[in-house]
Every structure is written in C-alpha cells, then in structure tokens.
Design an enzyme around this catalytic site. Sequence first.
Site, PDB file in Angstrom:
ATOM      1  CD  GLU A  41      69.240  51.887  53.891  1.00 46.47           C
ATOM      2  OE1 GLU A  41      68.084  52.877  53.738  1.00 46.47           O
ATOM      3  OE2 GLU A  41      69.670  51.243  53.479  1.00 46.47           O
ATOM      4  CB  VAL A  88      75.137  55.318  58.631  1.00 44.56           C
ATOM      5  CG1 VAL A  88      75.992  56.033  59.947  1.00 44.56           C
ATOM      6  CG2 VAL A  88      76.442  54.492  57.347  1.00 44.56           C
ATOM      7  CE  LYS A 140      80.102  52.221  56.106  1.00 41.16           C
ATOM      8  NZ  LYS A 140      80.645  53.009  56.203  1.00 41.16           N
ATOM      9  CE  LYS A 141      71.436  46.986  61.278  1.00 47.56           C
ATOM     10  NZ  LYS A 141      69.337  47.058  61.472  1.00 47.56           N
ATOM     11  CG  ASP A 148      86.715  55.201  47.435  1.00 44.91           C
ATOM     12  OD1 ASP A 148      86.425  56.068  46.158  1.00 44.91           O
ATOM     13  OD2 ASP A 148      85.633  55.281  47.385  1.00 44.91           O
TER      14      ASP A 148
END
EC number: 2.7.11.23
Lengths: 372, 376
Positions: free
Chosen positions: A23, A29, A44-45, A137
């Site tokens: 998470e 996830v 991936k919500k 990143d």
Amino acid sequence: MDAVEKANTDRQKRWAKDQKIGEGTYAVVYRGREIATGRKVAIKKIKVGQFKDGLDMSAIREVKYLRELKHANVIELLDVFSTKQNLNLVLEFLDTDLELVIRDRSLVFLPTDIKSWMAMTFRGLEFCHRNFILHRDLKPNNLLIAANGQLKLADFGLARDFADPGYKMTCQVITRWYRPPELLFGCRYYSTAVDIWSVGCIFAELMLRTPYLPGETDMDQLKTIFRALGTPTEEEWPGHTKLPDYVPLGNFPKTPLRDLFSAASPECISLLTKCLIYEPRRRISARDALKHPYFMTGAYPTHPSKLPKPASKASSNLPLEELDGNAEPNGNGPGVKANAPNKLKRKLSSDDVNGGSRSIARKLDFTQHRQP
Amino acid sequence: MSRSGSWLRGTVIRKGGNSTSSTRTGTPQIQSTSSTVFGGGVKDASGRVSEYSSMDDTCPVCKSDRYLNPKLRLLVSACYHKMCESCIDRLFTLGPAPCPVCAKILRKLAFTPQTFEDLGVEKEVAIRRRIAKEFNKRKEDFPDLRSYNDYLEMVEDIAFNLINDIDIPETEARIAAYRQENAALIELNVQREEQYQKYLKEQEDAERQEREQRALELRRFEEEEREEREKDRRELIDKLETSDKDASKLVARSRAEALRRATARTSSSTVASSRLQRSRTAQSVVVADVPHVPIQDDWYTYDDMFVLGDSYDDPASEAVRRDRDGIMRAGGYRVEEAWERALRSAVAGLEIMPPQGLSSDDASLANGQDVPMASG
C-alpha cells in the site's frame, strides 16, 4: 457513454485480482493475473475517492507516460480500467527491487553484476530521455527486478516531459539522497542531467552497499554532497551562485573518488565521476554513458539471469540493524558489547542514590571457606 | 584430596558470569561479585568463555588472594594488567581512571576475562584476531605469489609491532591507511567468507536431509516388507487350510511372488535416488555472459530527417536565450532540446508506412520507431 462503459467492463474482465501485496500513499497494490493466460500481474488501485479535486497528479503522470513507453528496461503498463470509484492500472509483475538486493547482506556483488545493473538502468533511462521524459524519482527502490533478472524503471509518478521554454518545473522532486545539487539550489529550469545524478548515486550505492549521500535535511544534503565531492567553484559550475536558493556552505576540499572506491576499475571511476559532475550541462548523457568504456572493457556484464537475488521474502525483510548488530569497530581485543555504556552508568548511579554508600571492603568470614 | 592438581584449572564460565556449578568440595567457585557483566574473552566451540583461574591468584592491586576471598576473579585490562573485580569496581565505577600499574586511562567495560595462563599469549591472540578482521585478503586478490608473500610479511610485521609495543602510533597509522585503501575489498572478503560459510551450511543441511529421507524410506520399506510377509504367511495358511491342492506347490508359488515384489521395490528406490541426482545437475546450467550492446533497438541506425539549426525565431524561448544571470544555464536547461523535440515531433513518422490494422504487435513496433508523443 454506454459504449465506453462496455469497453471498460470488457477490459476489467480480462484481469483477476488476488491478494493485496502493498500500500502506498495514493494506491493499493494487488497481485493479479490475466484470466486468459494466467500471467502474473500487479494491479495498482488508485484511491480516487479521497481526493476532492479529482485524480491524484501522480496517477495521471503514471498513466500518461507509461502508456507511451515500451522497453525491456521500463515497467510495462498492460491495461487501465476503472471500477466504481477507483482507477486500476495493470502493471507487469516484478519480484523484487534493487534496494532489497543491496540490503541483503548475504549476497555478494561481483563488479560484473554492478556493470549489468548499470547497463540496464542506463538503457531504460536512455529510452525515457530519448522520448523526452524525465523520470525524476530514480532510486534503488524504484528499480524493480523481474524474475528473469531484467531491471526495469518503475514508478513514473513524478515523471514529466521536458519543459517548453518559459515553463518552470518544480524543484521538489527526486528522493533527497538522490537529488542533484541544482535542484537543491532551487533551480526551476533543468534537464535530463537530474536523472543522471541519481543514477550516479545508485552506482556508488551498489559499490558501497550503503547510501552514498545520505543527507538528513535539504541543507544537510548539500553539505553531504560537498563533503564527499568538494565545494564547486565558479569555473567548475558557472552560474550556480545565482540560483534561487543558493547559500554559501563553506569550503570542503576535493577528495578523489578513488580514495573511497579503491577496488573499482579506472573506467568505473571515470563513469562515476562523469555522472557526478556539478555542472549539469557537462554531466554525461544516458546515451554517452552506454557507450562509455566501462561497459566495453574488461569482463562482460553478468547475464541478467545470473544476477544475485534475495533468496526469499522472509530473509530479505530483516532490518539492517539486526544484521550487523554488535560489530565493534576498534575495540581492544575480542569482545562483545554486553550493554550500552550509558545505560549501565545510569543504573549504577541510581544504585548509589538508593543504597547509600556502597561497601567496598568486604567483611572477612573464615568459618565458611576453610578448606576441608 | 590432592591439592597438587588443582593449582591450575580452566573453569568454564557462562557469559552471565555464573560458573557451572562444581560439586566437588574445595574447588573455589568463581562467582562474579560485580554487578557488571564482563564480555570478551576467547570463546570455545560451544560459544562459552572458558576462563583461566588458579589457586595462587593474587590481586596485584589489593593483594587479596583466594584464601581471603574465595570468590576472587581476576580480569584483564586493555593494557594487559590483572586486577580483581572488587578493585575494578572500586577504581572505575565513577568513570575512566588510570591503571594502578601503568597509569593508562581505562574503562570498566574494557576489562575481559582471562583465557590463557600467560598474558602475553592473551595479548597476542587478541591482536591477531583484530588484525585478521581487516587484513583478510586472499591469494586470489594478488597478481602473483611474490606480492602475496610480501603482503603476508607486512601483516606479520604489523602484528609483531603491536604485540611487542614497537612504534605503536606509526603501526596504527599504517593499519588505518590500509583500511582506508582497501575498504571495499575488506568488505567483499568478509562477505565472501560469510557466503562460503553459508554455502557449507547449506551443503550440510542438504546432506542431512537426504540422509534422513533415506532412513525414513528404509524404515518404511522394512515396515511394508514385514506386513507383507505377515500377510503372505496368513494367506498361505488360509489356502493350505481351505484348498485341496498340493501343499508344497502352494508354498513354492507364494515364495516366488514374494521374491518378485522384493525386486520391484528395490528398482523403485533407485529411480527415486536418480531423480535427486538429476535435480542437482539441473541447477548448474551455465548461461554465457553476453557482450554489452549499448542500445538494444535500432533507434539510431538511420539518419534524422532534419538538421537542427543554431537559432530559431522563437519568441517563447526569448527568456532562455537572454538568460543573463545564467540561471537556466546553471540548471542545465538547453533550449536546443526543446527545439529538437518540436522538430522531431514534426517530422517523426514521415518515412514510416502507417501500420496495417491495429494488432498490438504493430502498435508496439510503431512505438519503438516513432516519437510517441505529440508536442505540448
């Protein structure tokens, strides 16, 4: 409208969601699979409901850029669909990431292993830059590793395309330890060189097995960089004193990288130096890095399938402190630390307070100890 | 009892300071009188510290001996002087203090139990342990035997100097220099050693498992065999009871059957062991390393269909080109990149045939060749 919904449900039906595996701040996830083939995927919500003003920025960025990029060293976005309130991204399922590999002390890296990881990182990054996308990143945590050993750039939540002239970009990107000095000085116009700096830090971290420039605050990060690489002069980095957040930070001397990376080959040091040049324009580009002699001389990079991997989830999740617990850097002779010294002191002094004077000389009692 | 044998005795002490209780009378039991747990000492294979003590122990500081204080326990300081626990408590509880013998500043926690009778040996073991931790290069790390021998000679030199207190500051400086120079290699060798230990352990585990498996199987076989024999016997008796055939023929047939079953069993067990063998060889399939290919697609194999000019009439980039303060230059921003992108977007795909149909294969091919994004 109806046709769109139908297309969405069709897509949704292709994927099955299994158990939760992680998470993040804006997403959960799940492990999932493609129903037709049984192929493993990660779903991936993205939590939409929580954000009042629509979809989270990083979700938009992730979809926007990953939809466009398809490369062996970039994570693949397989599908996007929505359920009720949420947006779901279907991504390639990748077993582990480079951070877990670095932290697993049971693994030994050969120089060729590092070469292989760096080559894959630069290939993925070159592809992003070629398509005018900054990742912004890069860190070991975001370099995922597939079951076959292929390294893939992931987490495009902070990515963006190059700015058109006159558009400012934010300088609050990239995890601090991997952030280049121009961003720390608040520069709003930058380019692909920011990603190269991050890769340089990862390169050093692979060799040291510990973060190379671990600053505690943004200011401390600059100091850490200068302590390691020396304070830049005006010739080395023209114009840096005029950057918005520039502050003079004292004069640190230059130490050659060879002192710290004594086991590295000259080509290796050369590439690392070029990744960590202060002036962004002179920093090596991903494309030139791939053609650097480091990758061409000496042994070939290790084949991805032979790269070291953490044995199992359970062992790799051990915290670092537990792994190198009672190491005594320069104690007198062999020994284990029995107790933290200050803890002990406190205990003794409180004894003194409670028990009054401690008896130093003991009373002699001959009756009990006479030899038979 | 005879006292002659007991003047020298190695007593095993647990790390907590409590002695293994000895039931023999007259043996002085070493029991810590201190509230401090003293670590260190040389551990034996089972992880316990075996501590040296003798009947003639006398604390050189307070002159207390084992007769006056049966619980006397002498510990060794960092400067290799002995003193008893009560002296240590008395002198060092309030913080670091000078050694009563040589005046070196000592700390209470730096005292360690004595393992060897001779303190010189104690010192040498400690120093060699410390040296070996850092000077852990292997023969493979050197180009030739000569340099390896030179290295060994140097290590021996340093150890000798430390043991005999010759040029201590200079030797320490040498060690520090070596440590700095070889930090990565030292770390690598430590890891190698760990890896090797792990490998040995795994090997051992695998072997043990295999042995257990085999024993288990053997036991199962025996059990089965016994049951079968029992059953056969019962069947034979039943048959002999009920059937009217020739008794000797019946016995012969049941024997032949038992033999057949036994051979079948042994062949199945060999199959199992060969399977184990095969799984082991499968693990060691070698994949060759491949040479580095910088860019693993054909993006740069053709020429761009444009040439980037030195300057364009671009009002949007006015600010960048004028950049007098050099803010954009210092940040690495190049207006040429923006121009290149605009041009590339404009001409990209001009030479590529439009993909036939919309299968995913075609789409991905187009992605690899084409600039995937529209400008802006």
